[in-house]
Design a protein around this motif. Structure first.
Motif, PDB file in Angstrom:
ATOM      1  N   HIS A  63      -2.339 -10.747  25.821  1.00 18.62           N
ATOM      2  CA  HIS A  63      -2.034  -9.749  24.805  1.00 18.62           C
ATOM      3  C   HIS A  63      -2.110  -8.374  25.443  1.00 18.62           C
ATOM      4  O   HIS A  63      -3.198  -7.914  25.794  1.00 18.62           O
ATOM      5  N   GLN A  64      -0.968  -7.719  25.591  1.00 11.37           N
ATOM      6  CA  GLN A  64      -0.890  -6.408  26.246  1.00 11.37           C
ATOM      7  C   GLN A  64      -1.604  -6.455  27.598  1.00 11.37           C
ATOM      8  O   GLN A  64      -1.140  -7.121  28.503  1.00 11.37           O
ATOM      9  N   ASP A  65      -2.762  -5.801  27.726  1.00 15.33           N
ATOM     10  CA  ASP A  65      -3.447  -5.803  29.016  1.00 15.33           C
ATOM     11  C   ASP A  65      -4.708  -6.668  28.981  1.00 15.33           C
ATOM     12  O   ASP A  65      -5.588  -6.533  29.827  1.00 15.33           O
ATOM     13  N   GLY A 108      -4.084  -7.724  38.021  1.00 17.79           N
ATOM     14  CA  GLY A 108      -2.847  -6.950  38.016  1.00 17.79           C
ATOM     15  C   GLY A 108      -1.610  -7.826  38.057  1.00 17.79           C
ATOM     16  O   GLY A 108      -0.601  -7.528  37.397  1.00 17.79           O
ATOM     17  N   ALA A 109      -1.673  -8.923  38.840  1.00 21.04           N
ATOM     18  CA  ALA A 109      -0.534  -9.852  38.922  1.00 21.04           C
ATOM     19  C   ALA A 109      -0.260 -10.488  37.565  1.00 21.04           C
ATOM     20  O   ALA A 109       0.897 -10.698  37.178  1.00 21.04           O
ATOM     21  N   ALA A 110      -1.331 -10.784  36.803  1.00 18.85           N
ATOM     22  CA  ALA A 110      -1.175 -11.387  35.475  1.00 18.85           C
ATOM     23  C   ALA A 110      -0.510 -10.408  34.506  1.00 18.85           C
ATOM     24  O   ALA A 110       0.362 -10.790  33.710  1.00 18.85           O
ATOM     25  N   ILE A 111      -0.923  -9.132  34.570  1.00 17.22           N
ATOM     26  CA  ILE A 111      -0.300  -8.108  33.717  1.00 17.22           C
ATOM     27  C   ILE A 111       1.188  -7.983  34.052  1.00 17.22           C
ATOM     28  O   ILE A 111       2.051  -7.928  33.164  1.00 17.22           O
ATOM     29  N   HIS A 112       1.490  -7.953  35.356  1.00 20.01           N
ATOM     30  CA  HIS A 112       2.886  -7.820  35.784  1.00 20.01           C
ATOM     31  C   HIS A 112       3.703  -9.047  35.363  1.00 20.01           C
ATOM     32  O   HIS A 112       4.854  -8.902  34.923  1.00 20.01           O
ATOM     33  N   ALA A 113       3.114 -10.231  35.459  1.00 16.50           N
ATOM     34  CA  ALA A 113       3.808 -11.457  35.048  1.00 16.50           C
ATOM     35  C   ALA A 113       4.126 -11.420  33.555  1.00 16.50           C
ATOM     36  O   ALA A 113       5.237 -11.791  33.139  1.00 16.50           O
ATOM     37  N   ALA A 114       3.171 -10.958  32.754  1.00 16.48           N
ATOM     38  CA  ALA A 114       3.387 -10.876  31.313  1.00 16.48           C
ATOM     39  C   ALA A 114       4.507  -9.897  30.978  1.00 16.48           C
ATOM     40  O   ALA A 114       5.352 -10.158  30.104  1.00 16.48           O
ATOM     41  N   ASN A 115       4.532  -8.769  31.688  1.00 14.68           N
ATOM     42  CA  ASN A 115       5.596  -7.777  31.456  1.00 14.68           C
ATOM     43  C   ASN A 115       6.969  -8.328  31.831  1.00 14.68           C
ATOM     44  O   ASN A 115       7.955  -8.134  31.111  1.00 14.68           O
ATOM     45  N   LEU A 116       7.026  -9.036  32.977  1.00 11.15           N
ATOM     46  CA  LEU A 116       8.305  -9.587  33.424  1.00 11.15           C
ATOM     47  C   LEU A 116       8.809 -10.670  32.479  1.00 11.15           C
ATOM     48  O   LEU A 116      10.009 -10.731  32.168  1.00 11.15           O
ATOM     49  N   ARG A 134       8.103 -10.972  29.365  1.00 12.21           N
ATOM     50  CA  ARG A 134       8.464 -10.335  28.093  1.00 12.21           C
ATOM     51  C   ARG A 134       9.862  -9.732  28.203  1.00 12.21           C
ATOM     52  O   ARG A 134      10.698  -9.882  27.305  1.00 12.21           O
ATOM     53  N   GLU A 135      10.132  -9.072  29.335  1.00 13.01           N
ATOM     54  CA  GLU A 135      11.460  -8.485  29.553  1.00 13.01           C
ATOM     55  C   GLU A 135      12.534  -9.572  29.589  1.00 13.01           C
ATOM     56  O   GLU A 135      13.619  -9.417  29.041  1.00 13.01           O
ATOM     57  N   LYS A 136      12.186 -10.679  30.253  1.00 11.75           N
ATOM     58  CA  LYS A 136      13.116 -11.801  30.370  1.00 11.75           C
ATOM     59  C   LYS A 136      13.445 -12.377  28.990  1.00 11.75           C
ATOM     60  O   LYS A 136      14.604 -12.659  28.674  1.00 11.75           O
TER      61      LYS A 136
END
Length: 646
Positions: free
Chosen positions: A49-51, A402-410, A412-414
């Protein structure tokens, strides 16, 4: 293992409230994990969830998992199970495999590892390193990517067990000094483990993301100080007004870390043991005693992070003699001053090389378990003259965070992109690439995989030797770089006009019609003559499962195939050089040759012939460096001789 246990207790990024992943999955939550794939330890996180990041524990409740794979007569073991038997089975216990991945056997880093590891590494196909172990009572050979994939499978299963569903997507971190081959090899390992890599990112970038530094709207210089058990890395990252993180410089020592500090303390207490018991303890010849003393010291160092004094106590350390002693934090820091000095000296040297003054560093982020040492933190604050360091997130988990946050963002964008795309009925596509082996064994793709049909594409091919009268073509289907590793479909031969090498050329056009039939059209460009063939490959039409296997094999052997392409390139360059030198010698003519000594001419012709025999005689292919060495030797001789006639 240092900070293994206390990480499970003291972690800023953990959340006491259990996450109901079942509910999240019902709400459309797509799990994507972040993996800190470390040389010695790895860590997995998921951002739900978010961060809000949760670090996933392993079977023993630890938040980091050893990057070790071991082979026994019964099974393949990973992580802590592999560590348990390492002392009794060192030759079949593989650690630090990330030092091998994406490198050649003769790489200095590979040779460095070979000289100090207990497992066997040999020179495999095309000069790639292979690990040799005994597994299920048979000798087995594995590429580094295969070993790494076994570890990644374990991490994937941990995540799936925790979340309660299949995990496919991941962001994986690598050291910033990894080159393209090492990054591609990491992707291959992930693919073999059943993971789709959303992105490979640098470890310091992931650490910066964990602290939200990618959200800053001004230019900032961030220093990431990463010290773990076996490596020491310093990186300078810049952020801009758009939040872009860029690694500007990297440095450190990839063969220096907490291990070196432990060895200093081990040597100190060996001397103390000898002094107390008035004997010579041969710790170097007794691995079991050294392991036990090292383990006791690791636990003591963990204690001294929070306590001012602790005790080291080991039963029957040597010749049945117990060892027990107390150690204060002050004494530990004093005996370790050379280690701390090297850390600061390396940091200062890095800043000089990066051409940045320490006053130009805005933020300092701590990564790696050994940055928890109070003395090191104090020295860094003193060096940069700052009161605060970025250390609120557990330094052994911050990269995975940080990798988990970036994975969630990617992911979500996908998902958002997929929602906005119109639903289309996809046309039939070419399931596997279609192409030919023109002459050198390399698979020359004409129609790539997943090209919509019907389709038509063409390539131009040249003659490869003087006065060639025909060019034979073998047609293949598949994804491997070497033609014969693909499925053979048929063959044809095209007549060409005799001419010097490379002067006669033809176009080969492949077309696949709506029925999947492959048509080949050939045009000899000198005469304009055309010829047409039909390659009927429907007789053995490949099943979906076979196609999937061929694609998976292409990923599995990607590093091997890439190395094959590199070798064929330098081999062909050498052949071309030999051809050009021979032509040059013919053009010189007998008149000009009189200006050269007969010995020089003979030496040059002998060298040319030897190089040609070397190329023709290496049917199994030498490695890249060997071909380059032959060409360099030939060039030195030929250039010096031919220069006399210019």
């Amino acid at each position: 293992m240092i900070l293994h246990q206390i990480d499970a207790v003291n972690n800023h990024s953990s959340h006491s409230r259990a996450v109901d992943f079942g509910k999240l999955l019902c709400e459309g939550f797509t799990p994507a994990i972040g993996i800190d794939l470390g040389i010695r330890d790895s860590c997995v996180g998921i951002c739900w969830h978010q961060d809000k990041v949760e670090i996933i524990k392993n079977e023993r409740g630890y938040r980091t998992t050893s990057s070790i794979v071991a082979f026994t007569p019964i099974e393949c073991l990973t992580a802590d199970s592999a560590i348990d038997q390492a002392k009794t089975n060192p030759a079949n216990t593989v650690d630090e495999v990330q030092r091998l991945i994406g490198r050649r056997f003769n790489d200095p880093e590979v040779q460095n590892l070979i000289n100090r590891c207990y497992f066997k590494v040999i020179k495999g196909k095309y000069g790639l390193p292979k690990v040799v172990v005994e597994y299920k009572r048979k000798q087995k050979e594995y590429y580094a990517e295969e070993i790494s994939s076994m570890h990644l499978v374990h991490l994937k299963k941990l995540a799936e067990s925790h979340i309660g569903t299949t995990v496919k997507d991941a962001v994986i971190t690598v050291p910033p000094y990894f080159n393209d081959s090492q990054r591609q090899a990491t992707k291959v390992a992930a693919h073999l483990a059943g993971l789709d890599v959303l992105q490979i990112i640098d470890k310091p970038v992931a650490a910066a993301i964990a602290y939200g530094l990618h959200m800053k709207t001004s230019d900032v210089n961030v220093l990431v100080f990463d010290l773990d058990y076996v490596t020491f890395e310093v990186s300078l990252i810049t952020t801009d007004e758009k939040g872009k993180l860029t690694v500007k410089a990297t440095g450190g020592d990839t063969f220096f870390g907490g291990f070196d500090l432990v060895e200093i303390v081990v040597d100190h207490f060996v001397k103390e043991f000898n002094r107390i018991h008035q004997m010579e303890m041969d710790i170097t010849g007794n691995l079991k005693a050294r392991y036990r003393l090292r383990d006791g010291i690791l636990i003591a160092i963990e204690d001294l992070i929070s306590d001012s004094e602790t005790t080291i106590s080991i039963d029957c350390l040597y010749n049945g003699i117990d060892f027990s002693t107390s150690i204060t934090r002050d004494k530990f820091e004093y005996m370790s001053k050379s280690f701390f000095s090297k850390c600061i000296e390396t940091l200062a040297s890095f800043l000089r090389d990066a051409k940045i003054n320490k006053t130009g560093v805005d933020d300092i982020v701590l990564v790696g378990g050994w940055t928890k040492l109070p003395k090191l933190q104090h020295l860094l604050q003193e060096f940069f003259n700052v009161n605060e360091l970025f250390k609120s997130i557990n330094s052994t988990e911050v990269v995975a965070h940080g990798a988990a946050i970036h994975a969630a963002n990617l992911i979500r964008e996908k998902s958002e992109k997929e929602k906005t795309l119109p639903t289309l009925s996809l046309p039939d596509v070419v399931p596997l690439s279609l192409g030919v082996d023109a002459h050198d064994g390399v698979f020359s793709v004409i129609i790539p995989r997943n090209t919509p049909i019907p389709s038509e594409k063409e390539q131009i091919y040249f003659t490869t030797f003087d006065n060639q009268t025909s060019i034979p073509f073998n047609v293949y289907q598949g994804e491997r770089s070497r033609a014969k590793d693909n499925k053979w479909l048929g063959e044809f031969e095209v007549a060409v006009s005799p001419a010097p090498k490379g002067k006669s050329k033809i176009t080969v056009a492949f077309s696949v019609d709506a029925n999947g039939t492959l048509n080949c059209k050939v045009k000899e460009l000198t005469t304009g003559l055309k010829k047409e063939f039909i390659i009927n490959h429907d007789k053995e039409k490949l099943s979906h499962d076979v196609i999937k296997k061929m694609v998976k094999d292409a990923e599995k052997y990607k590093m091997e195939d890439q190395e094959y392409i590199k070798i064929m390139h330098v081999r062909n360059v050498l052949k071309e050089y030999i051809y050009n030198v021979r032509r040059k010698m013919k053009k010189i003519g007998s008149t000009n040759k009189t200006r050269l000594h007969a010995e020089e001419i003979e030496r040059m012709e002998t060298a040319i012939e030897a190089a040609n025999e070397y190329v023709d005689g290496n049917q199994e292919l030498a490695d890249v460096d060997e071909y380059k060495k032959v060409q360099n030797q030939l060039e030195k001789l030929c250039v010096s001789v031919i220069a006399q006639l210019v």
